[in-house]
Motif scaffolding. Sequence first.
Motif, PDB file in Angstrom:
ATOM      1  N   ASP A 176       2.399   3.419   9.022  1.00 53.90           N
ATOM      2  CA  ASP A 176       3.127   3.016  10.224  1.00 53.90           C
ATOM      3  C   ASP A 176       2.894   4.066  11.309  1.00 53.90           C
ATOM      4  O   ASP A 176       3.597   5.070  11.375  1.00 53.90           O
ATOM      5  N   PRO A 177       1.898   3.863  12.184  1.00 51.91           N
ATOM      6  CA  PRO A 177       1.561   4.891  13.180  1.00 51.91           C
ATOM      7  C   PRO A 177       2.687   5.195  14.151  1.00 51.91           C
ATOM      8  O   PRO A 177       2.881   6.342  14.558  1.00 51.91           O
ATOM      9  N   ALA A 178       3.462   4.174  14.529  1.00 53.13           N
ATOM     10  CA  ALA A 178       4.578   4.403  15.450  1.00 53.13           C
ATOM     11  C   ALA A 178       5.639   5.282  14.796  1.00 53.13           C
ATOM     12  O   ALA A 178       6.202   6.186  15.436  1.00 53.13           O
ATOM     13  N   ARG A 179       5.921   5.032  13.531  1.00 52.09           N
ATOM     14  CA  ARG A 179       6.907   5.840  12.804  1.00 52.09           C
ATOM     15  C   ARG A 179       6.393   7.274  12.631  1.00 52.09           C
ATOM     16  O   ARG A 179       7.139   8.247  12.795  1.00 52.09           O
ATOM     17  N   ASN A 180       5.117   7.405  12.294  1.00 50.78           N
ATOM     18  CA  ASN A 180       4.537   8.743  12.156  1.00 50.78           C
ATOM     19  C   ASN A 180       4.668   9.533  13.455  1.00 50.78           C
ATOM     20  O   ASN A 180       5.006  10.723  13.453  1.00 50.78           O
ATOM     21  N   ASP A 181       4.408   8.857  14.567  1.00 51.92           N
ATOM     22  CA  ASP A 181       4.489   9.508  15.875  1.00 51.92           C
ATOM     23  C   ASP A 181       5.932   9.880  16.204  1.00 51.92           C
ATOM     24  O   ASP A 181       6.209  10.986  16.686  1.00 51.92           O
ATOM     25  N   GLN A 182       6.849   8.978  15.937  1.00 48.94           N
ATOM     26  CA  GLN A 182       8.256   9.215  16.242  1.00 48.94           C
ATOM     27  C   GLN A 182       8.822  10.372  15.412  1.00 48.94           C
ATOM     28  O   GLN A 182       9.544  11.234  15.929  1.00 48.94           O
ATOM     29  N   ASP A 183       8.475  10.412  14.128  1.00 49.37           N
ATOM     30  CA  ASP A 183       9.001  11.445  13.236  1.00 49.37           C
ATOM     31  C   ASP A 183       8.203  12.741  13.292  1.00 49.37           C
ATOM     32  O   ASP A 183       8.624  13.749  12.717  1.00 49.37           O
ATOM     33  N   ALA A 184       7.058  12.701  13.964  1.00 47.89           N
ATOM     34  CA  ALA A 184       6.152  13.860  14.031  1.00 47.89           C
ATOM     35  C   ALA A 184       5.774  14.335  12.636  1.00 47.89           C
ATOM     36  O   ALA A 184       5.614  15.532  12.385  1.00 47.89           O
ATOM     37  N   SER A 185       5.599  13.403  11.740  1.00 47.64           N
ATOM     38  CA  SER A 185       5.148  13.707  10.379  1.00 47.64           C
ATOM     39  C   SER A 185       4.675  12.414   9.738  1.00 47.64           C
ATOM     40  O   SER A 185       5.068  11.313  10.152  1.00 47.64           O
ATOM     41  N   ILE A 186       3.835  12.551   8.735  1.00 51.04           N
ATOM     42  CA  ILE A 186       3.322  11.374   8.030  1.00 51.04           C
ATOM     43  C   ILE A 186       4.257  11.063   6.871  1.00 51.04           C
ATOM     44  O   ILE A 186       4.646  11.949   6.109  1.00 51.04           O
ATOM     45  N   GLU A 187       4.601   9.805   6.753  1.00 57.53           N
ATOM     46  CA  GLU A 187       5.512   9.413   5.694  1.00 57.53           C
ATOM     47  C   GLU A 187       4.918   9.747   4.317  1.00 57.53           C
ATOM     48  O   GLU A 187       3.714   9.553   4.094  1.00 57.53           O
ATOM     49  N   PRO A 188       5.748  10.238   3.390  1.00 60.79           N
ATOM     50  CA  PRO A 188       5.264  10.598   2.049  1.00 60.79           C
ATOM     51  C   PRO A 188       4.524   9.460   1.364  1.00 60.79           C
ATOM     52  O   PRO A 188       3.520   9.693   0.674  1.00 60.79           O
ATOM     53  N   GLU A 189       4.995   8.234   1.543  1.00 63.26           N
ATOM     54  CA  GLU A 189       4.333   7.093   0.914  1.00 63.26           C
ATOM     55  C   GLU A 189       2.894   6.964   1.397  1.00 63.26           C
ATOM     56  O   GLU A 189       1.976   6.647   0.626  1.00 63.26           O
ATOM     57  N   THR A 190       2.703   7.225   2.693  1.00 62.34           N
ATOM     58  CA  THR A 190       1.356   7.149   3.253  1.00 62.34           C
ATOM     59  C   THR A 190       0.467   8.251   2.685  1.00 62.34           C
ATOM     60  O   THR A 190      -0.674   8.005   2.276  1.00 62.34           O
ATOM     61  N   LEU A 191       0.968   9.479   2.658  1.00 58.28           N
ATOM     62  CA  LEU A 191       0.177  10.591   2.122  1.00 58.28           C
ATOM     63  C   LEU A 191      -0.194  10.364   0.661  1.00 58.28           C
ATOM     64  O   LEU A 191      -1.345  10.570   0.257  1.00 58.28           O
ATOM     65  N   ASN A 192       0.764   9.942  -0.141  1.00 56.81           N
ATOM     66  CA  ASN A 192       0.481   9.689  -1.560  1.00 56.81           C
ATOM     67  C   ASN A 192      -0.559   8.594  -1.707  1.00 56.81           C
ATOM     68  O   ASN A 192      -1.458   8.678  -2.556  1.00 56.81           O
ATOM     69  N   GLY A 193      -0.439   7.553  -0.872  1.00 58.08           N
ATOM     70  CA  GLY A 193      -1.413   6.471  -0.939  1.00 58.08           C
ATOM     71  C   GLY A 193      -2.809   6.923  -0.561  1.00 58.08           C
ATOM     72  O   GLY A 193      -3.801   6.503  -1.172  1.00 58.08           O
ATOM     73  N   LEU A 194      -2.897   7.800   0.436  1.00 54.91           N
ATOM     74  CA  LEU A 194      -4.205   8.318   0.847  1.00 54.91           C
ATOM     75  C   LEU A 194      -4.836   9.167  -0.250  1.00 54.91           C
ATOM     76  O   LEU A 194      -6.048   9.107  -0.490  1.00 54.91           O
ATOM     77  N   TRP A 195      -4.021   9.991  -0.907  1.00 52.24           N
ATOM     78  CA  TRP A 195      -4.535  10.767  -2.040  1.00 52.24           C
ATOM     79  C   TRP A 195      -5.022   9.834  -3.146  1.00 52.24           C
ATOM     80  O   TRP A 195      -6.094  10.048  -3.734  1.00 52.24           O
ATOM     81  N   ASP A 196      -4.243   8.787  -3.425  1.00 50.03           N
ATOM     82  CA  ASP A 196      -4.623   7.842  -4.481  1.00 50.03           C
ATOM     83  C   ASP A 196      -5.919   7.114  -4.148  1.00 50.03           C
ATOM     84  O   ASP A 196      -6.717   6.802  -5.042  1.00 50.03           O
ATOM     85  N   LEU A 197      -6.137   6.846  -2.852  1.00 44.66           N
ATOM     86  CA  LEU A 197      -7.366   6.171  -2.425  1.00 44.66           C
ATOM     87  C   LEU A 197      -8.586   7.092  -2.482  1.00 44.66           C
ATOM     88  O   LEU A 197      -9.725   6.633  -2.386  1.00 44.66           O
ATOM     89  N   GLY A 198      -8.361   8.390  -2.603  1.00 44.14           N
ATOM     90  CA  GLY A 198      -9.466   9.347  -2.569  1.00 44.14           C
ATOM     91  C   GLY A 198      -9.875   9.722  -1.170  1.00 44.14           C
ATOM     92  O   GLY A 198     -10.951  10.299  -0.950  1.00 44.14           O
ATOM     93  N   ALA A 199      -9.006   9.423  -0.177  1.00 53.07           N
ATOM     94  CA  ALA A 199      -9.358   9.637   1.227  1.00 53.07           C
ATOM     95  C   ALA A 199      -9.470  11.107   1.607  1.00 53.07           C
ATOM     96  O   ALA A 199     -10.044  11.431   2.652  1.00 53.07           O
ATOM     97  N   PHE A 200      -8.930  12.003   0.787  1.00 52.40           N
ATOM     98  CA  PHE A 200      -8.999  13.431   1.101  1.00 52.40           C
ATOM     99  C   PHE A 200     -10.229  14.114   0.489  1.00 52.40           C
ATOM    100  O   PHE A 200     -10.411  15.321   0.647  1.00 52.40           O
ATOM    101  N   GLY A 201     -11.065  13.353  -0.200  1.00 49.55           N
ATOM    102  CA  GLY A 201     -12.257  13.957  -0.798  1.00 49.55           C
ATOM    103  C   GLY A 201     -13.454  13.041  -0.716  1.00 49.55           C
ATOM    104  O   GLY A 201     -14.208  12.893  -1.684  1.00 49.55           O
ATOM    105  N   LEU A 202     -13.656  12.443   0.454  1.00 45.50           N
ATOM    106  CA  LEU A 202     -14.681  11.410   0.593  1.00 45.50           C
ATOM    107  C   LEU A 202     -16.093  11.904   0.274  1.00 45.50           C
ATOM    108  O   LEU A 202     -16.889  11.171  -0.314  1.00 45.50           O
ATOM    109  N   GLN A 203     -16.410  13.153   0.643  1.00 44.64           N
ATOM    110  CA  GLN A 203     -17.778  13.634   0.456  1.00 44.64           C
ATOM    111  C   GLN A 203     -17.918  14.673  -0.657  1.00 44.64           C
ATOM    112  O   GLN A 203     -19.002  15.203  -0.878  1.00 44.64           O
ATOM    113  N   VAL A 204     -16.838  14.941  -1.369  1.00 44.35           N
ATOM    114  CA  VAL A 204     -16.913  15.843  -2.514  1.00 44.35           C
ATOM    115  C   VAL A 204     -17.625  15.113  -3.651  1.00 44.35           C
ATOM    116  O   VAL A 204     -17.354  13.938  -3.911  1.00 44.35           O
TER     117      VAL A 204
END
Length: 618
Positions: A86-114
Amino acid sequence: MKSAKVILGANRCLQNKLVPLYSCRAASTAGKDAVRQSDSFTLNLFRGQLQPAQVFPYPEVLSADQKQVLQELVPPVERFFSEVNDPARNDQDASIEPETLNGLWDLGAFGLQVPCELGGLGLSNTQYARLVEVVGAHDLGVGITLGAHQSIGFKGILLFGTPEQKQKYLTRVTNREYAAFCLTEPASGSDAGSIKTRAVLSPCGTKYILNGSKIWISNGGTAEIMTVFAQTPVEKDGQTVDKVTAFIVERAFGGVSSGPPENKMGIKCSNTAEVYYEDVPVPIENVLGGVGNGFKVAMNILNNGRFGMAAALAGTQRAAIRQAAEHAAARTQFKRKLMDFTAIRDKLAHMCMLQYVTESLAYMVSGNMDAGCSDYHLEAAISKVFASDAAWLVVDEAIQILGGMGYMKATGLERVLRDLRIFRIFEGTNDILRLFVALTGIQFAGSSLKELQRAFKNPAAHLSLIFTEGARRAQRAVGLAPRADIGSLVAPELRGAAGELAAAVDQFGQAVEGTLVKYGKGVVEEQQVLNLLAAATIDIYTSAVVLSRASRAARLALPTAQEELQLASAWAREALGRVGPALAAARGEHDAHRRALSELGLRIATRGGQLSLNPLNL
């Protein structure tokens, strides 16, 4: 007889006026007396040579398996950003929601070229670009968190790490430990070589003691693993001098602390903070890339990751254009749809043109990198400069088309515009990168002219070089020099534009040579001239790139081939039309005007603002 005079005049001018050039640390040379050669389109442009090797044909670097991987990855990433983030919520809270961060880690988005064996997805640069484009279309704040982690945060370990360093740290940065790139300091921004943070070898010789601070560090408050740059004493020619060294620093080493998150204009959800180092013990095995090689490490990290910004911003522009186009097709004013007004049509067409160029640049550079090209740094810099400027214009125009609705938070475009502003500043300001492009290209051009200068010291031994170069310059001066023909490399519909491109390259080479002769090493102080050369460089290179991409579309008979040919032709006409005036100004046709502006700017700075009074004198 006339040609002989031209030859002698050109040779005498070169012999008498050519002086050593500004030395750009970012460009390597093959030796003191060797003329550097390269397949880079942009570098050769500065010699007036059209080198098509890295532009034509448009890169096709993905194997069938790599395409299959993307087909499996892109849809779930698209769904994730549409349904979970939810980009609007992220912007409003000035932080990324934990659910989003966990999902990104699960997708492998933090290690695309490793590499896969170290916990990552093992993607190529082109595969990475495609996924980054998806992120850029949805949430640039999240994109910065991802990019600060892998595009620069641990990229140095990928590029320069020892096998032991890679095994130890890449397995961690793909397993929920954040990384950061720590270079900027309070008194050191674009001038990276002036950093004050220091690391001194301990008496026992097993560790460095690190002290200093860094500012505006993305992921600075959350990173456990950091690439930190510090001055270190190095023995050189019997003397001790300071040189920058890169270190892999863990927060767990002790002595590492962070300030509160910065309150920013945009990309609010990404963590940005100061980081402090107080007597941090860093094992000597955590030196990255060798002692004293930190500047090289930093520049290679930044150069290697810049195409990712172009890819992300291509996605941003595509999303903004979709929003503007849908509104233009639905909104009625004066009993007509907005799309029926030619002014709106022109805006949409120009927005699409800018997006097409941005996207073409991103995949051209990533394709060159995947193909093993080593000279892509100027092209990568151009992609970052162009993409960040273009994205700002495209989103601004999208807001204009939506009118008052575009100004409201609900449409999301005001957030995107705020997020975009930083892209013209960080990871090399666009102003500095333009100078980087111009000065690096000039140095490359100058190496061939310096060879000619050396030849005059022993003319009997170098008659062939002297007369060959002299004849070439004479032919070019009187308009008889043959131009490169790339008509066979482009679609028939684009051959006229290809001819204009070749003419622009020749014209550009003459302007660079004239600049070298006129200013010599003093060219580094002529930033107005350098900016004009950089602008012409960008216009010429982007024209070549879109001609190549559109020709590929025509060759493959893609469904969008006709539209791509129109976009490429329109851009080449617009961009190449600017080259002549820019080069005329660079040659000095407006020197008095440039000097007047420079003097005016100095007075404004010294007097603290606007020089004129209010019309009421109150």
